[in-house]
Design a protein around this motif. Structure first.
Motif, PDB file in Angstrom:
ATOM      1  N   LYS A 101      48.350  69.172  67.573  1.00 21.61           N
ATOM      2  CA  LYS A 101      49.000  68.171  68.232  1.00 21.61           C
ATOM      3  C   LYS A 101      49.108  68.079  69.715  1.00 21.61           C
ATOM      4  CE  LYS A 101      49.969  66.182  64.191  1.00 21.61           C
ATOM      5  NZ  LYS A 101      49.307  65.197  63.774  1.00 21.61           N
TER       6      LYS A 101
ATOM      7  N   GLY B 115      43.252  61.372  63.956  1.00 25.78           N
ATOM      8  CA  GLY B 115      43.347  61.000  65.250  1.00 25.78           C
ATOM      9  C   GLY B 115      43.006  59.611  65.547  1.00 25.78           C
TER      10      GLY B 115
ATOM     11  N   PRO C 219      49.008  59.371  70.832  1.00 28.45           N
ATOM     12  CA  PRO C 219      49.920  59.830  69.918  1.00 28.45           C
ATOM     13  C   PRO C 219      51.152  59.029  70.079  1.00 28.45           C
ATOM     14  CG  PRO C 219      49.805  61.353  71.947  1.00 28.45           C
ATOM     15  CD  PRO C 219      48.634  60.215  71.987  1.00 28.45           C
TER      16      PRO C 219
ATOM     17  N   GLU D 248      45.059  61.960  70.841  1.00 26.56           N
ATOM     18  CA  GLU D 248      45.075  62.530  69.813  1.00 26.56           C
ATOM     19  C   GLU D 248      43.897  63.491  69.234  1.00 26.56           C
ATOM     20  OE1 GLU D 248      47.950  60.345  66.438  1.00 26.56           O
ATOM     21  OE2 GLU D 248      45.968  59.321  67.260  1.00 26.56           O
TER      22      GLU D 248
ATOM     23  N   THR E  66      40.770  64.255  67.791  1.00 30.93           N
ATOM     24  CA  THR E  66      39.890  63.097  66.753  1.00 30.93           C
ATOM     25  C   THR E  66      38.566  63.691  66.267  1.00 30.93           C
ATOM     26  OG1 THR E  66      40.960  61.140  68.127  1.00 30.93           O
ATOM     27  CG2 THR E  66      39.106  60.784  66.647  1.00 30.93           C
TER      28      THR E  66
END
Length: 491
Positions: free
Chosen positions: A323, A363, A367, A377, A379
């Motif tokens: 994350k 993703g 976010p 994000e 991905t």
């Protein structure tokens, strides 16, 4: 030091041995994780760049810098020690201005390139500056032949924002060790990472005035002056391929030497006998590190077609768990991208993947839990072939495109089907098989089964549109040298 990041911190230009304001005023530098203004940097104009080039020219032509190896080695080691003495201030600066994860500042974002300065100093100290070829009789004339290696002259170094310490020092170190003088023009996004070098040199080293000049500016046109000015003998540029073309074109008018380290769209090849889950996890981790802002990061994961879905799942399991986080946290792998402009550019590529018929295994956008900072994000894109836009163009974000191959030959074809040729990775259960595949890749660096090519003594650069020349290693040092043949009539 103004780099303490306190209150209204302000950096200055470093020209001809003096720290000074910019004629264009100042411009802000922003924390990409918070969008807060950290402070300001001196904003140079064309007159400031003219002064810096003039200072570098005089320092090369009118002093013994280019011939005094002992002085050069001592000054480089003084700069290295000053950076070590201020490493915690530099770490705070790097995390705040670059958005670099704290863990990377112990490696390629800070401490690694500072340590690499030893290689530059050691190389200069031990280099064979002249080679005696002995006596021969060309055209019947008895002649004693010598080959000398000498500094090129004034070097213009133009650097990007993604790994500023590494790239700044990878140019400054060998260029100065080889006897050149230098003007450094950093990216407007990370001016402090360069300006601090001027402060450290002024306060803690014996560099003669004009040998190193640091010119920060919000105007890319100021840096372009290095390519057109006839007083500059060489331009060393790291950045996008499109800008590299402009540097090469501008430099052609004076036929100056041009070093270019440009873009990449590197492939991570997983052969059918590899540990698929382990290889895909490593690929995903690499693609998410520093939010994918690395030219040599492998952003195409090329896997056996028969296990495509399994590979996508494995990559997404790793990448989805990384994350985006605060770069100050020791466990953060994926921090912010450098700017809102870059974040929007990445989002445009993600949108194009859906238009082209792809899907996100994880993703796909900003976010939801972060309303501040330039975050994307990590991905994983699935369902596309190698001719898709996201498989052919450099995105420079935490984006991994998974592509199916139909055997070793097809995997090599896909890897080489790119305008770029910077890096690559091969994973196989058989080291010899992996080595054979690596030998077929048209790239400048190859990671085989987890090997690490980044090192001060290893040359780095690319094939095709990934650039011209090599940085780091002996090859990188010799990029900054001319070769002179001397023939003396022998008795």
């Amino acid at each position: 030091m103004c780099m303490a990041l306190l209150g209204s911190a302000e950096s200055r230009l470093f020209i001809d041995g003096t720290l000074s304001a910019g004629h264009a005023g100042t411009f802000p530098t922003v924390n990409p994780a918070t969008e807060e203004v950290l402070g300001v940097a001196a904003d140079a104009d064309a007159a400031d760049m003219d002064a810096a080039i003039g200072a570098a020219r005089r320092a090369f032509d009118d002093t013994d810098w280019s011939t005094d190896v002992e002085l050069r080695v001592r000054c480089i080691r003084q700069l290295q020690q000053a950076m070590r003495d201020h490493v915690e201030e530099l770490r705070a600066l790097t995390i705040a201005e670059v958005g670099a994860p704290r863990m990377l500042t112990s490696a390629a974002q800070l401490e690694g390139p500072v340590a690499d300065l030893s290689f530059c100093a050691d190389t200069a100290e031990n280099y064979q500056w002249t080679t005696d070829l002995g006596i021969a009789s060309p055209m019947g004339m008895k002649t004693h032949r010598t080959v000398a290696r000498e500094a090129i002259g004034v070097v213009g170094a133009i650097t990007p924002w993604n790994f500023p310490h590494q790239i700044n020092l990878a140019k400054i170190g060998p260029a100065l060790a080889a006897g050149n003088t230098l003007v450094l023009k950093p990216a407007p996004d990370t001016p402090w990472a360069a300006a601090v070098l001027g402060e450290l040199i002024a306060e803690h080293t014996e560099f003669p005035a004009g040998v190193v000049n640091v010119v920060t500016s919000s105007d890319h046109g100021v840096g372009a002056l290095l390519s057109t000015d006839p007083r500059v003998d060489m331009v060393s540029f790291t950045g996008s391929t499109s800008t590299g073309r402009a540097v090469m074109s501008d430099g052609a008018a004076t036929l100056k030497k041009v070093f270019l380290e440009l873009g990449g769209k590197s492939a991570f090849l997983v052969l059918d006998d590899a540990d698929l889950a382990g290889a895909c996890a490593m690929s995903a981790f690499t693609a998410a590190m520093h939010a994918g802002q690395g030219c040599a990061i492998t952003t195409r994961l090329v896997v056996p077609r028969a296990r495509y879905d399994e590979a996508v799942e494995a990559a997404a399991a790793t990448m989805g768990g990384l994350k985006p986080g605060d770069p100050n946290d020791s466990g953060t792998i994926c921090g912010p991208v450098i700017s809102a402009r870059q974040r929007d550019r990445i989002q445009g590529y993600l949108d194009s993947a859906i238009v082209d018929g792809g899907r996100f295994a994880c993703g796909g956008g900003r976010p939801a839990d972060r309303d501040r900072g330039f975050f994307i994000e990590p991905t994983v894109i699935a369902g596309l072939d190698n001719d898709a836009k996201v498989a052919q163009e450099e995105i420079f974000g935490p984006v991994l495109t998974v592509i199916a191959h139909d055997g070793d030959d097809d995997a090599v074809r896909i890897a080489n089907d790119s305008p770029y040729g910077l890096s690559g990775t091969v994973f196989s259960g058989d080291d010899e098989r992996a080595a054979r595949i690596a030998a077929r890749l048209r790239v400048g660096t190859v990671n085989v089964n987890g090997g690490v090519w980044y090192s001060a003594d290893m040359p780095f650069g690319g094939y095709k549109q990934s650039g011209i020349g090599r940085e780091m290693g002996l090859a990188g040092f010799e990029e900054y040298l001319e070769t002179k043949a001397i023939a003396t009539l022998a008795n």
